[in-house]
Design a protein around this motif. Structure first.
Motif, PDB file in Angstrom:
ATOM      1  N   LEU A  38     -10.130   5.561   4.780  1.00 11.91           N
ATOM      2  CA  LEU A  38      -9.046   5.203   3.732  1.00 11.91           C
ATOM      3  C   LEU A  38      -7.921   4.229   4.544  1.00 11.91           C
ATOM      4  CD1 LEU A  38      -8.209   5.743   0.793  1.00 11.91           C
ATOM      5  CD2 LEU A  38      -6.325   7.139   1.702  1.00 11.91           C
ATOM      6  N   ASN A  39      -8.674   3.283   4.926  1.00 11.96           N
ATOM      7  CA  ASN A  39      -7.757   2.242   5.891  1.00 11.96           C
ATOM      8  C   ASN A  39      -6.798   1.360   5.011  1.00 11.96           C
ATOM      9  OD1 ASN A  39      -6.884   0.425   7.894  1.00 11.96           O
ATOM     10  ND2 ASN A  39      -8.318  -1.036   7.596  1.00 11.96           N
ATOM     11  N   VAL A  40      -5.741   1.586   5.175  1.00 10.06           N
ATOM     12  CA  VAL A  40      -4.765   0.933   4.169  1.00 10.06           C
ATOM     13  C   VAL A  40      -4.037  -0.338   4.993  1.00 10.06           C
ATOM     14  CG1 VAL A  40      -4.275   2.913   2.799  1.00 10.06           C
ATOM     15  CG2 VAL A  40      -3.052   2.490   4.740  1.00 10.06           C
ATOM     16  N   GLY A  41      -4.399  -0.802   6.114  1.00 11.53           N
ATOM     17  CA  GLY A  41      -3.541  -1.866   7.026  1.00 11.53           C
ATOM     18  C   GLY A  41      -4.105  -3.159   6.574  1.00 11.53           C
ATOM     19  N   PRO A  42      -3.075  -3.819   5.753  1.00 11.41           N
ATOM     20  CA  PRO A  42      -3.842  -5.197   5.448  1.00 11.41           C
ATOM     21  C   PRO A  42      -3.682  -6.025   7.039  1.00 11.41           C
ATOM     22  CG  PRO A  42      -1.429  -4.845   4.951  1.00 11.41           C
ATOM     23  CD  PRO A  42      -1.878  -3.562   5.365  1.00 11.41           C
ATOM     24  N   GLU A 245     -12.368  -0.231  21.622  1.00 13.44           N
ATOM     25  CA  GLU A 245     -12.868  -0.632  20.264  1.00 13.44           C
ATOM     26  C   GLU A 245     -12.099  -1.946  20.150  1.00 13.44           C
ATOM     27  OE1 GLU A 245     -14.067   3.820  18.620  1.00 13.44           O
ATOM     28  OE2 GLU A 245     -12.116   2.737  17.941  1.00 13.44           O
ATOM     29  N   PRO A 246     -12.619  -2.874  19.324  1.00  9.58           N
ATOM     30  CA  PRO A 246     -12.011  -4.053  18.887  1.00  9.58           C
ATOM     31  C   PRO A 246     -10.829  -4.129  17.882  1.00  9.58           C
ATOM     32  CG  PRO A 246     -14.138  -3.947  17.964  1.00  9.58           C
ATOM     33  CD  PRO A 246     -14.017  -2.718  18.774  1.00  9.58           C
ATOM     34  N   GLY A 247     -10.540  -3.007  17.197  1.00  7.20           N
ATOM     35  CA  GLY A 247      -9.605  -2.723  16.154  1.00  7.20           C
ATOM     36  C   GLY A 247      -9.529  -1.319  15.695  1.00  7.20           C
ATOM     37  N   TYR A 248      -8.753  -1.136  14.830  1.00 10.34           N
ATOM     38  CA  TYR A 248      -8.419   0.169  14.321  1.00 10.34           C
ATOM     39  C   TYR A 248      -7.685   0.343  12.970  1.00 10.34           C
ATOM     40  CZ  TYR A 248      -3.579  -1.075  15.927  1.00 10.34           C
ATOM     41  OH  TYR A 248      -2.280  -2.090  15.930  1.00 10.34           O
ATOM     42  N   GLY A 249      -7.855   1.305  12.296  1.00  6.31           N
ATOM     43  CA  GLY A 249      -7.371   1.415  10.942  1.00  6.31           C
ATOM     44  C   GLY A 249      -5.870   1.974  10.996  1.00  6.31           C
TER      45      GLY A 249
END
Length: 259
Positions: A38-42, A245-249
């Motif tokens: 449930l990643n909500v990060g625009p 890691e190259p990103g995160y939620g």
């Protein structure tokens, strides 16, 4: 208290019983891969369509039929009073929102920082604050309380809950970081424990709890949930960094009032 509706992990605070609210984790969303859940990060590298669907789902389990509003978070102490919905491109650059208008759901995004939800039931005023270390020491919770008071809230009646955030066991900082806090108040040393040479571990949740209590909030509930330690349940910026890691939620905390 935790409920699942459906498949979405909704964590609610006893302090906010009777107020529509929830701290959500990563379960129950449509994102895949690195952002699975449930990643909500625009602002993440996730598919925008997946983020939009996750935000819709998050709102549906907390305040269906309302409008979800989130600020453009900048790690500040700024709190904004919201009286009407705003477009995504008009999101205020701030780290807290407050309102007394039914039909508006206030949301805060986090990935280790502390989400804080506040309410004065009598005045019908709610607030949501993003308390990373920068905002916390700058006084974002104080600003949120002051903004709520402009709408008729009374800090003697305001209750607050602190949701999932990074725990002290995983929050190692250097000596310069500690000095920022002890220079502001020598008593802040109590929020640190020694780690390896020249480093300490910081208790963000305890510090935010202290700031709320010092501001006159009599009932503060700290949920004691560690974002870093539970990768199946929460996103964590620091955990993703440690794993290269190259990103995160991002997860979301929501509060509001129904019409």
């Amino acid at each position: 208290m935790t409920t699942t509706t459906p498949d979405i992990d909704v964590i609610r605070a006893r302090t906010l019983a009777g107020i529509a609210h929830g701290f959500l984790g990563r379960r129950g969303g449509v994102s895949t891969g690195l952002h699975a859940g449930l990643n909500v990060g625009p602002g993440s590298e996730d598919d925008p369509a997946a983020v939009a669907e996750n935000r819709r789902r998050a709102l549906q389990v907390i305040l269906p039929g309302t409008t979800l509003l989130t600020p453009y978070q900048v790690h500040s102490a700024d709190a904004v009073v919201v009286t009407a919905a705003f477009a995504d491109h008009d999101r205020p650059h701030a780290d807290a929102l407050v309102t007394n208008r039914p039909g508006l759901a206030l949301g805060i995004l986090t990935a280790d920082c502390a989400p804080v939800l506040l309410a004065d039931r009598t005045a019908g005023v709610v607030g949501a604050a993003h308390a990373g270390w920068k905002g916390a020491i700058a006084g974002v919770t104080d600003s949120t309380i002051a903004a709520m008071e402009t709408l008729g809230a009374d800090r003697a009646r305001i209750v607050a809950a602190i949701g999932p955030c990074i725990a002290r066991t995983a929050y190692e900082v250097d000596a310069a970081f500690q000095r920022r806090f002890t220079d502001a108040d020598p008593a802040n040393e109590r929020f640190f424990v020694d780690s390896r040479a020249g480093h300490h571990r910081f208790d963000l949740e305890a510090y935010v709890t202290h700031r709320l209590a010092a501001a006159g909030i009599g009932r503060v509930e700290a949920l004691g949930l560690d974002t870093y330690a539970d990768d199946s349940r929460f996103y964590s910026y620091r955990r993703s960094t440690h794993r290269s890691e190259p990103g995160y939620g991002r997860q979301i905390a929501i509060i509001g009032m129904m019409d």
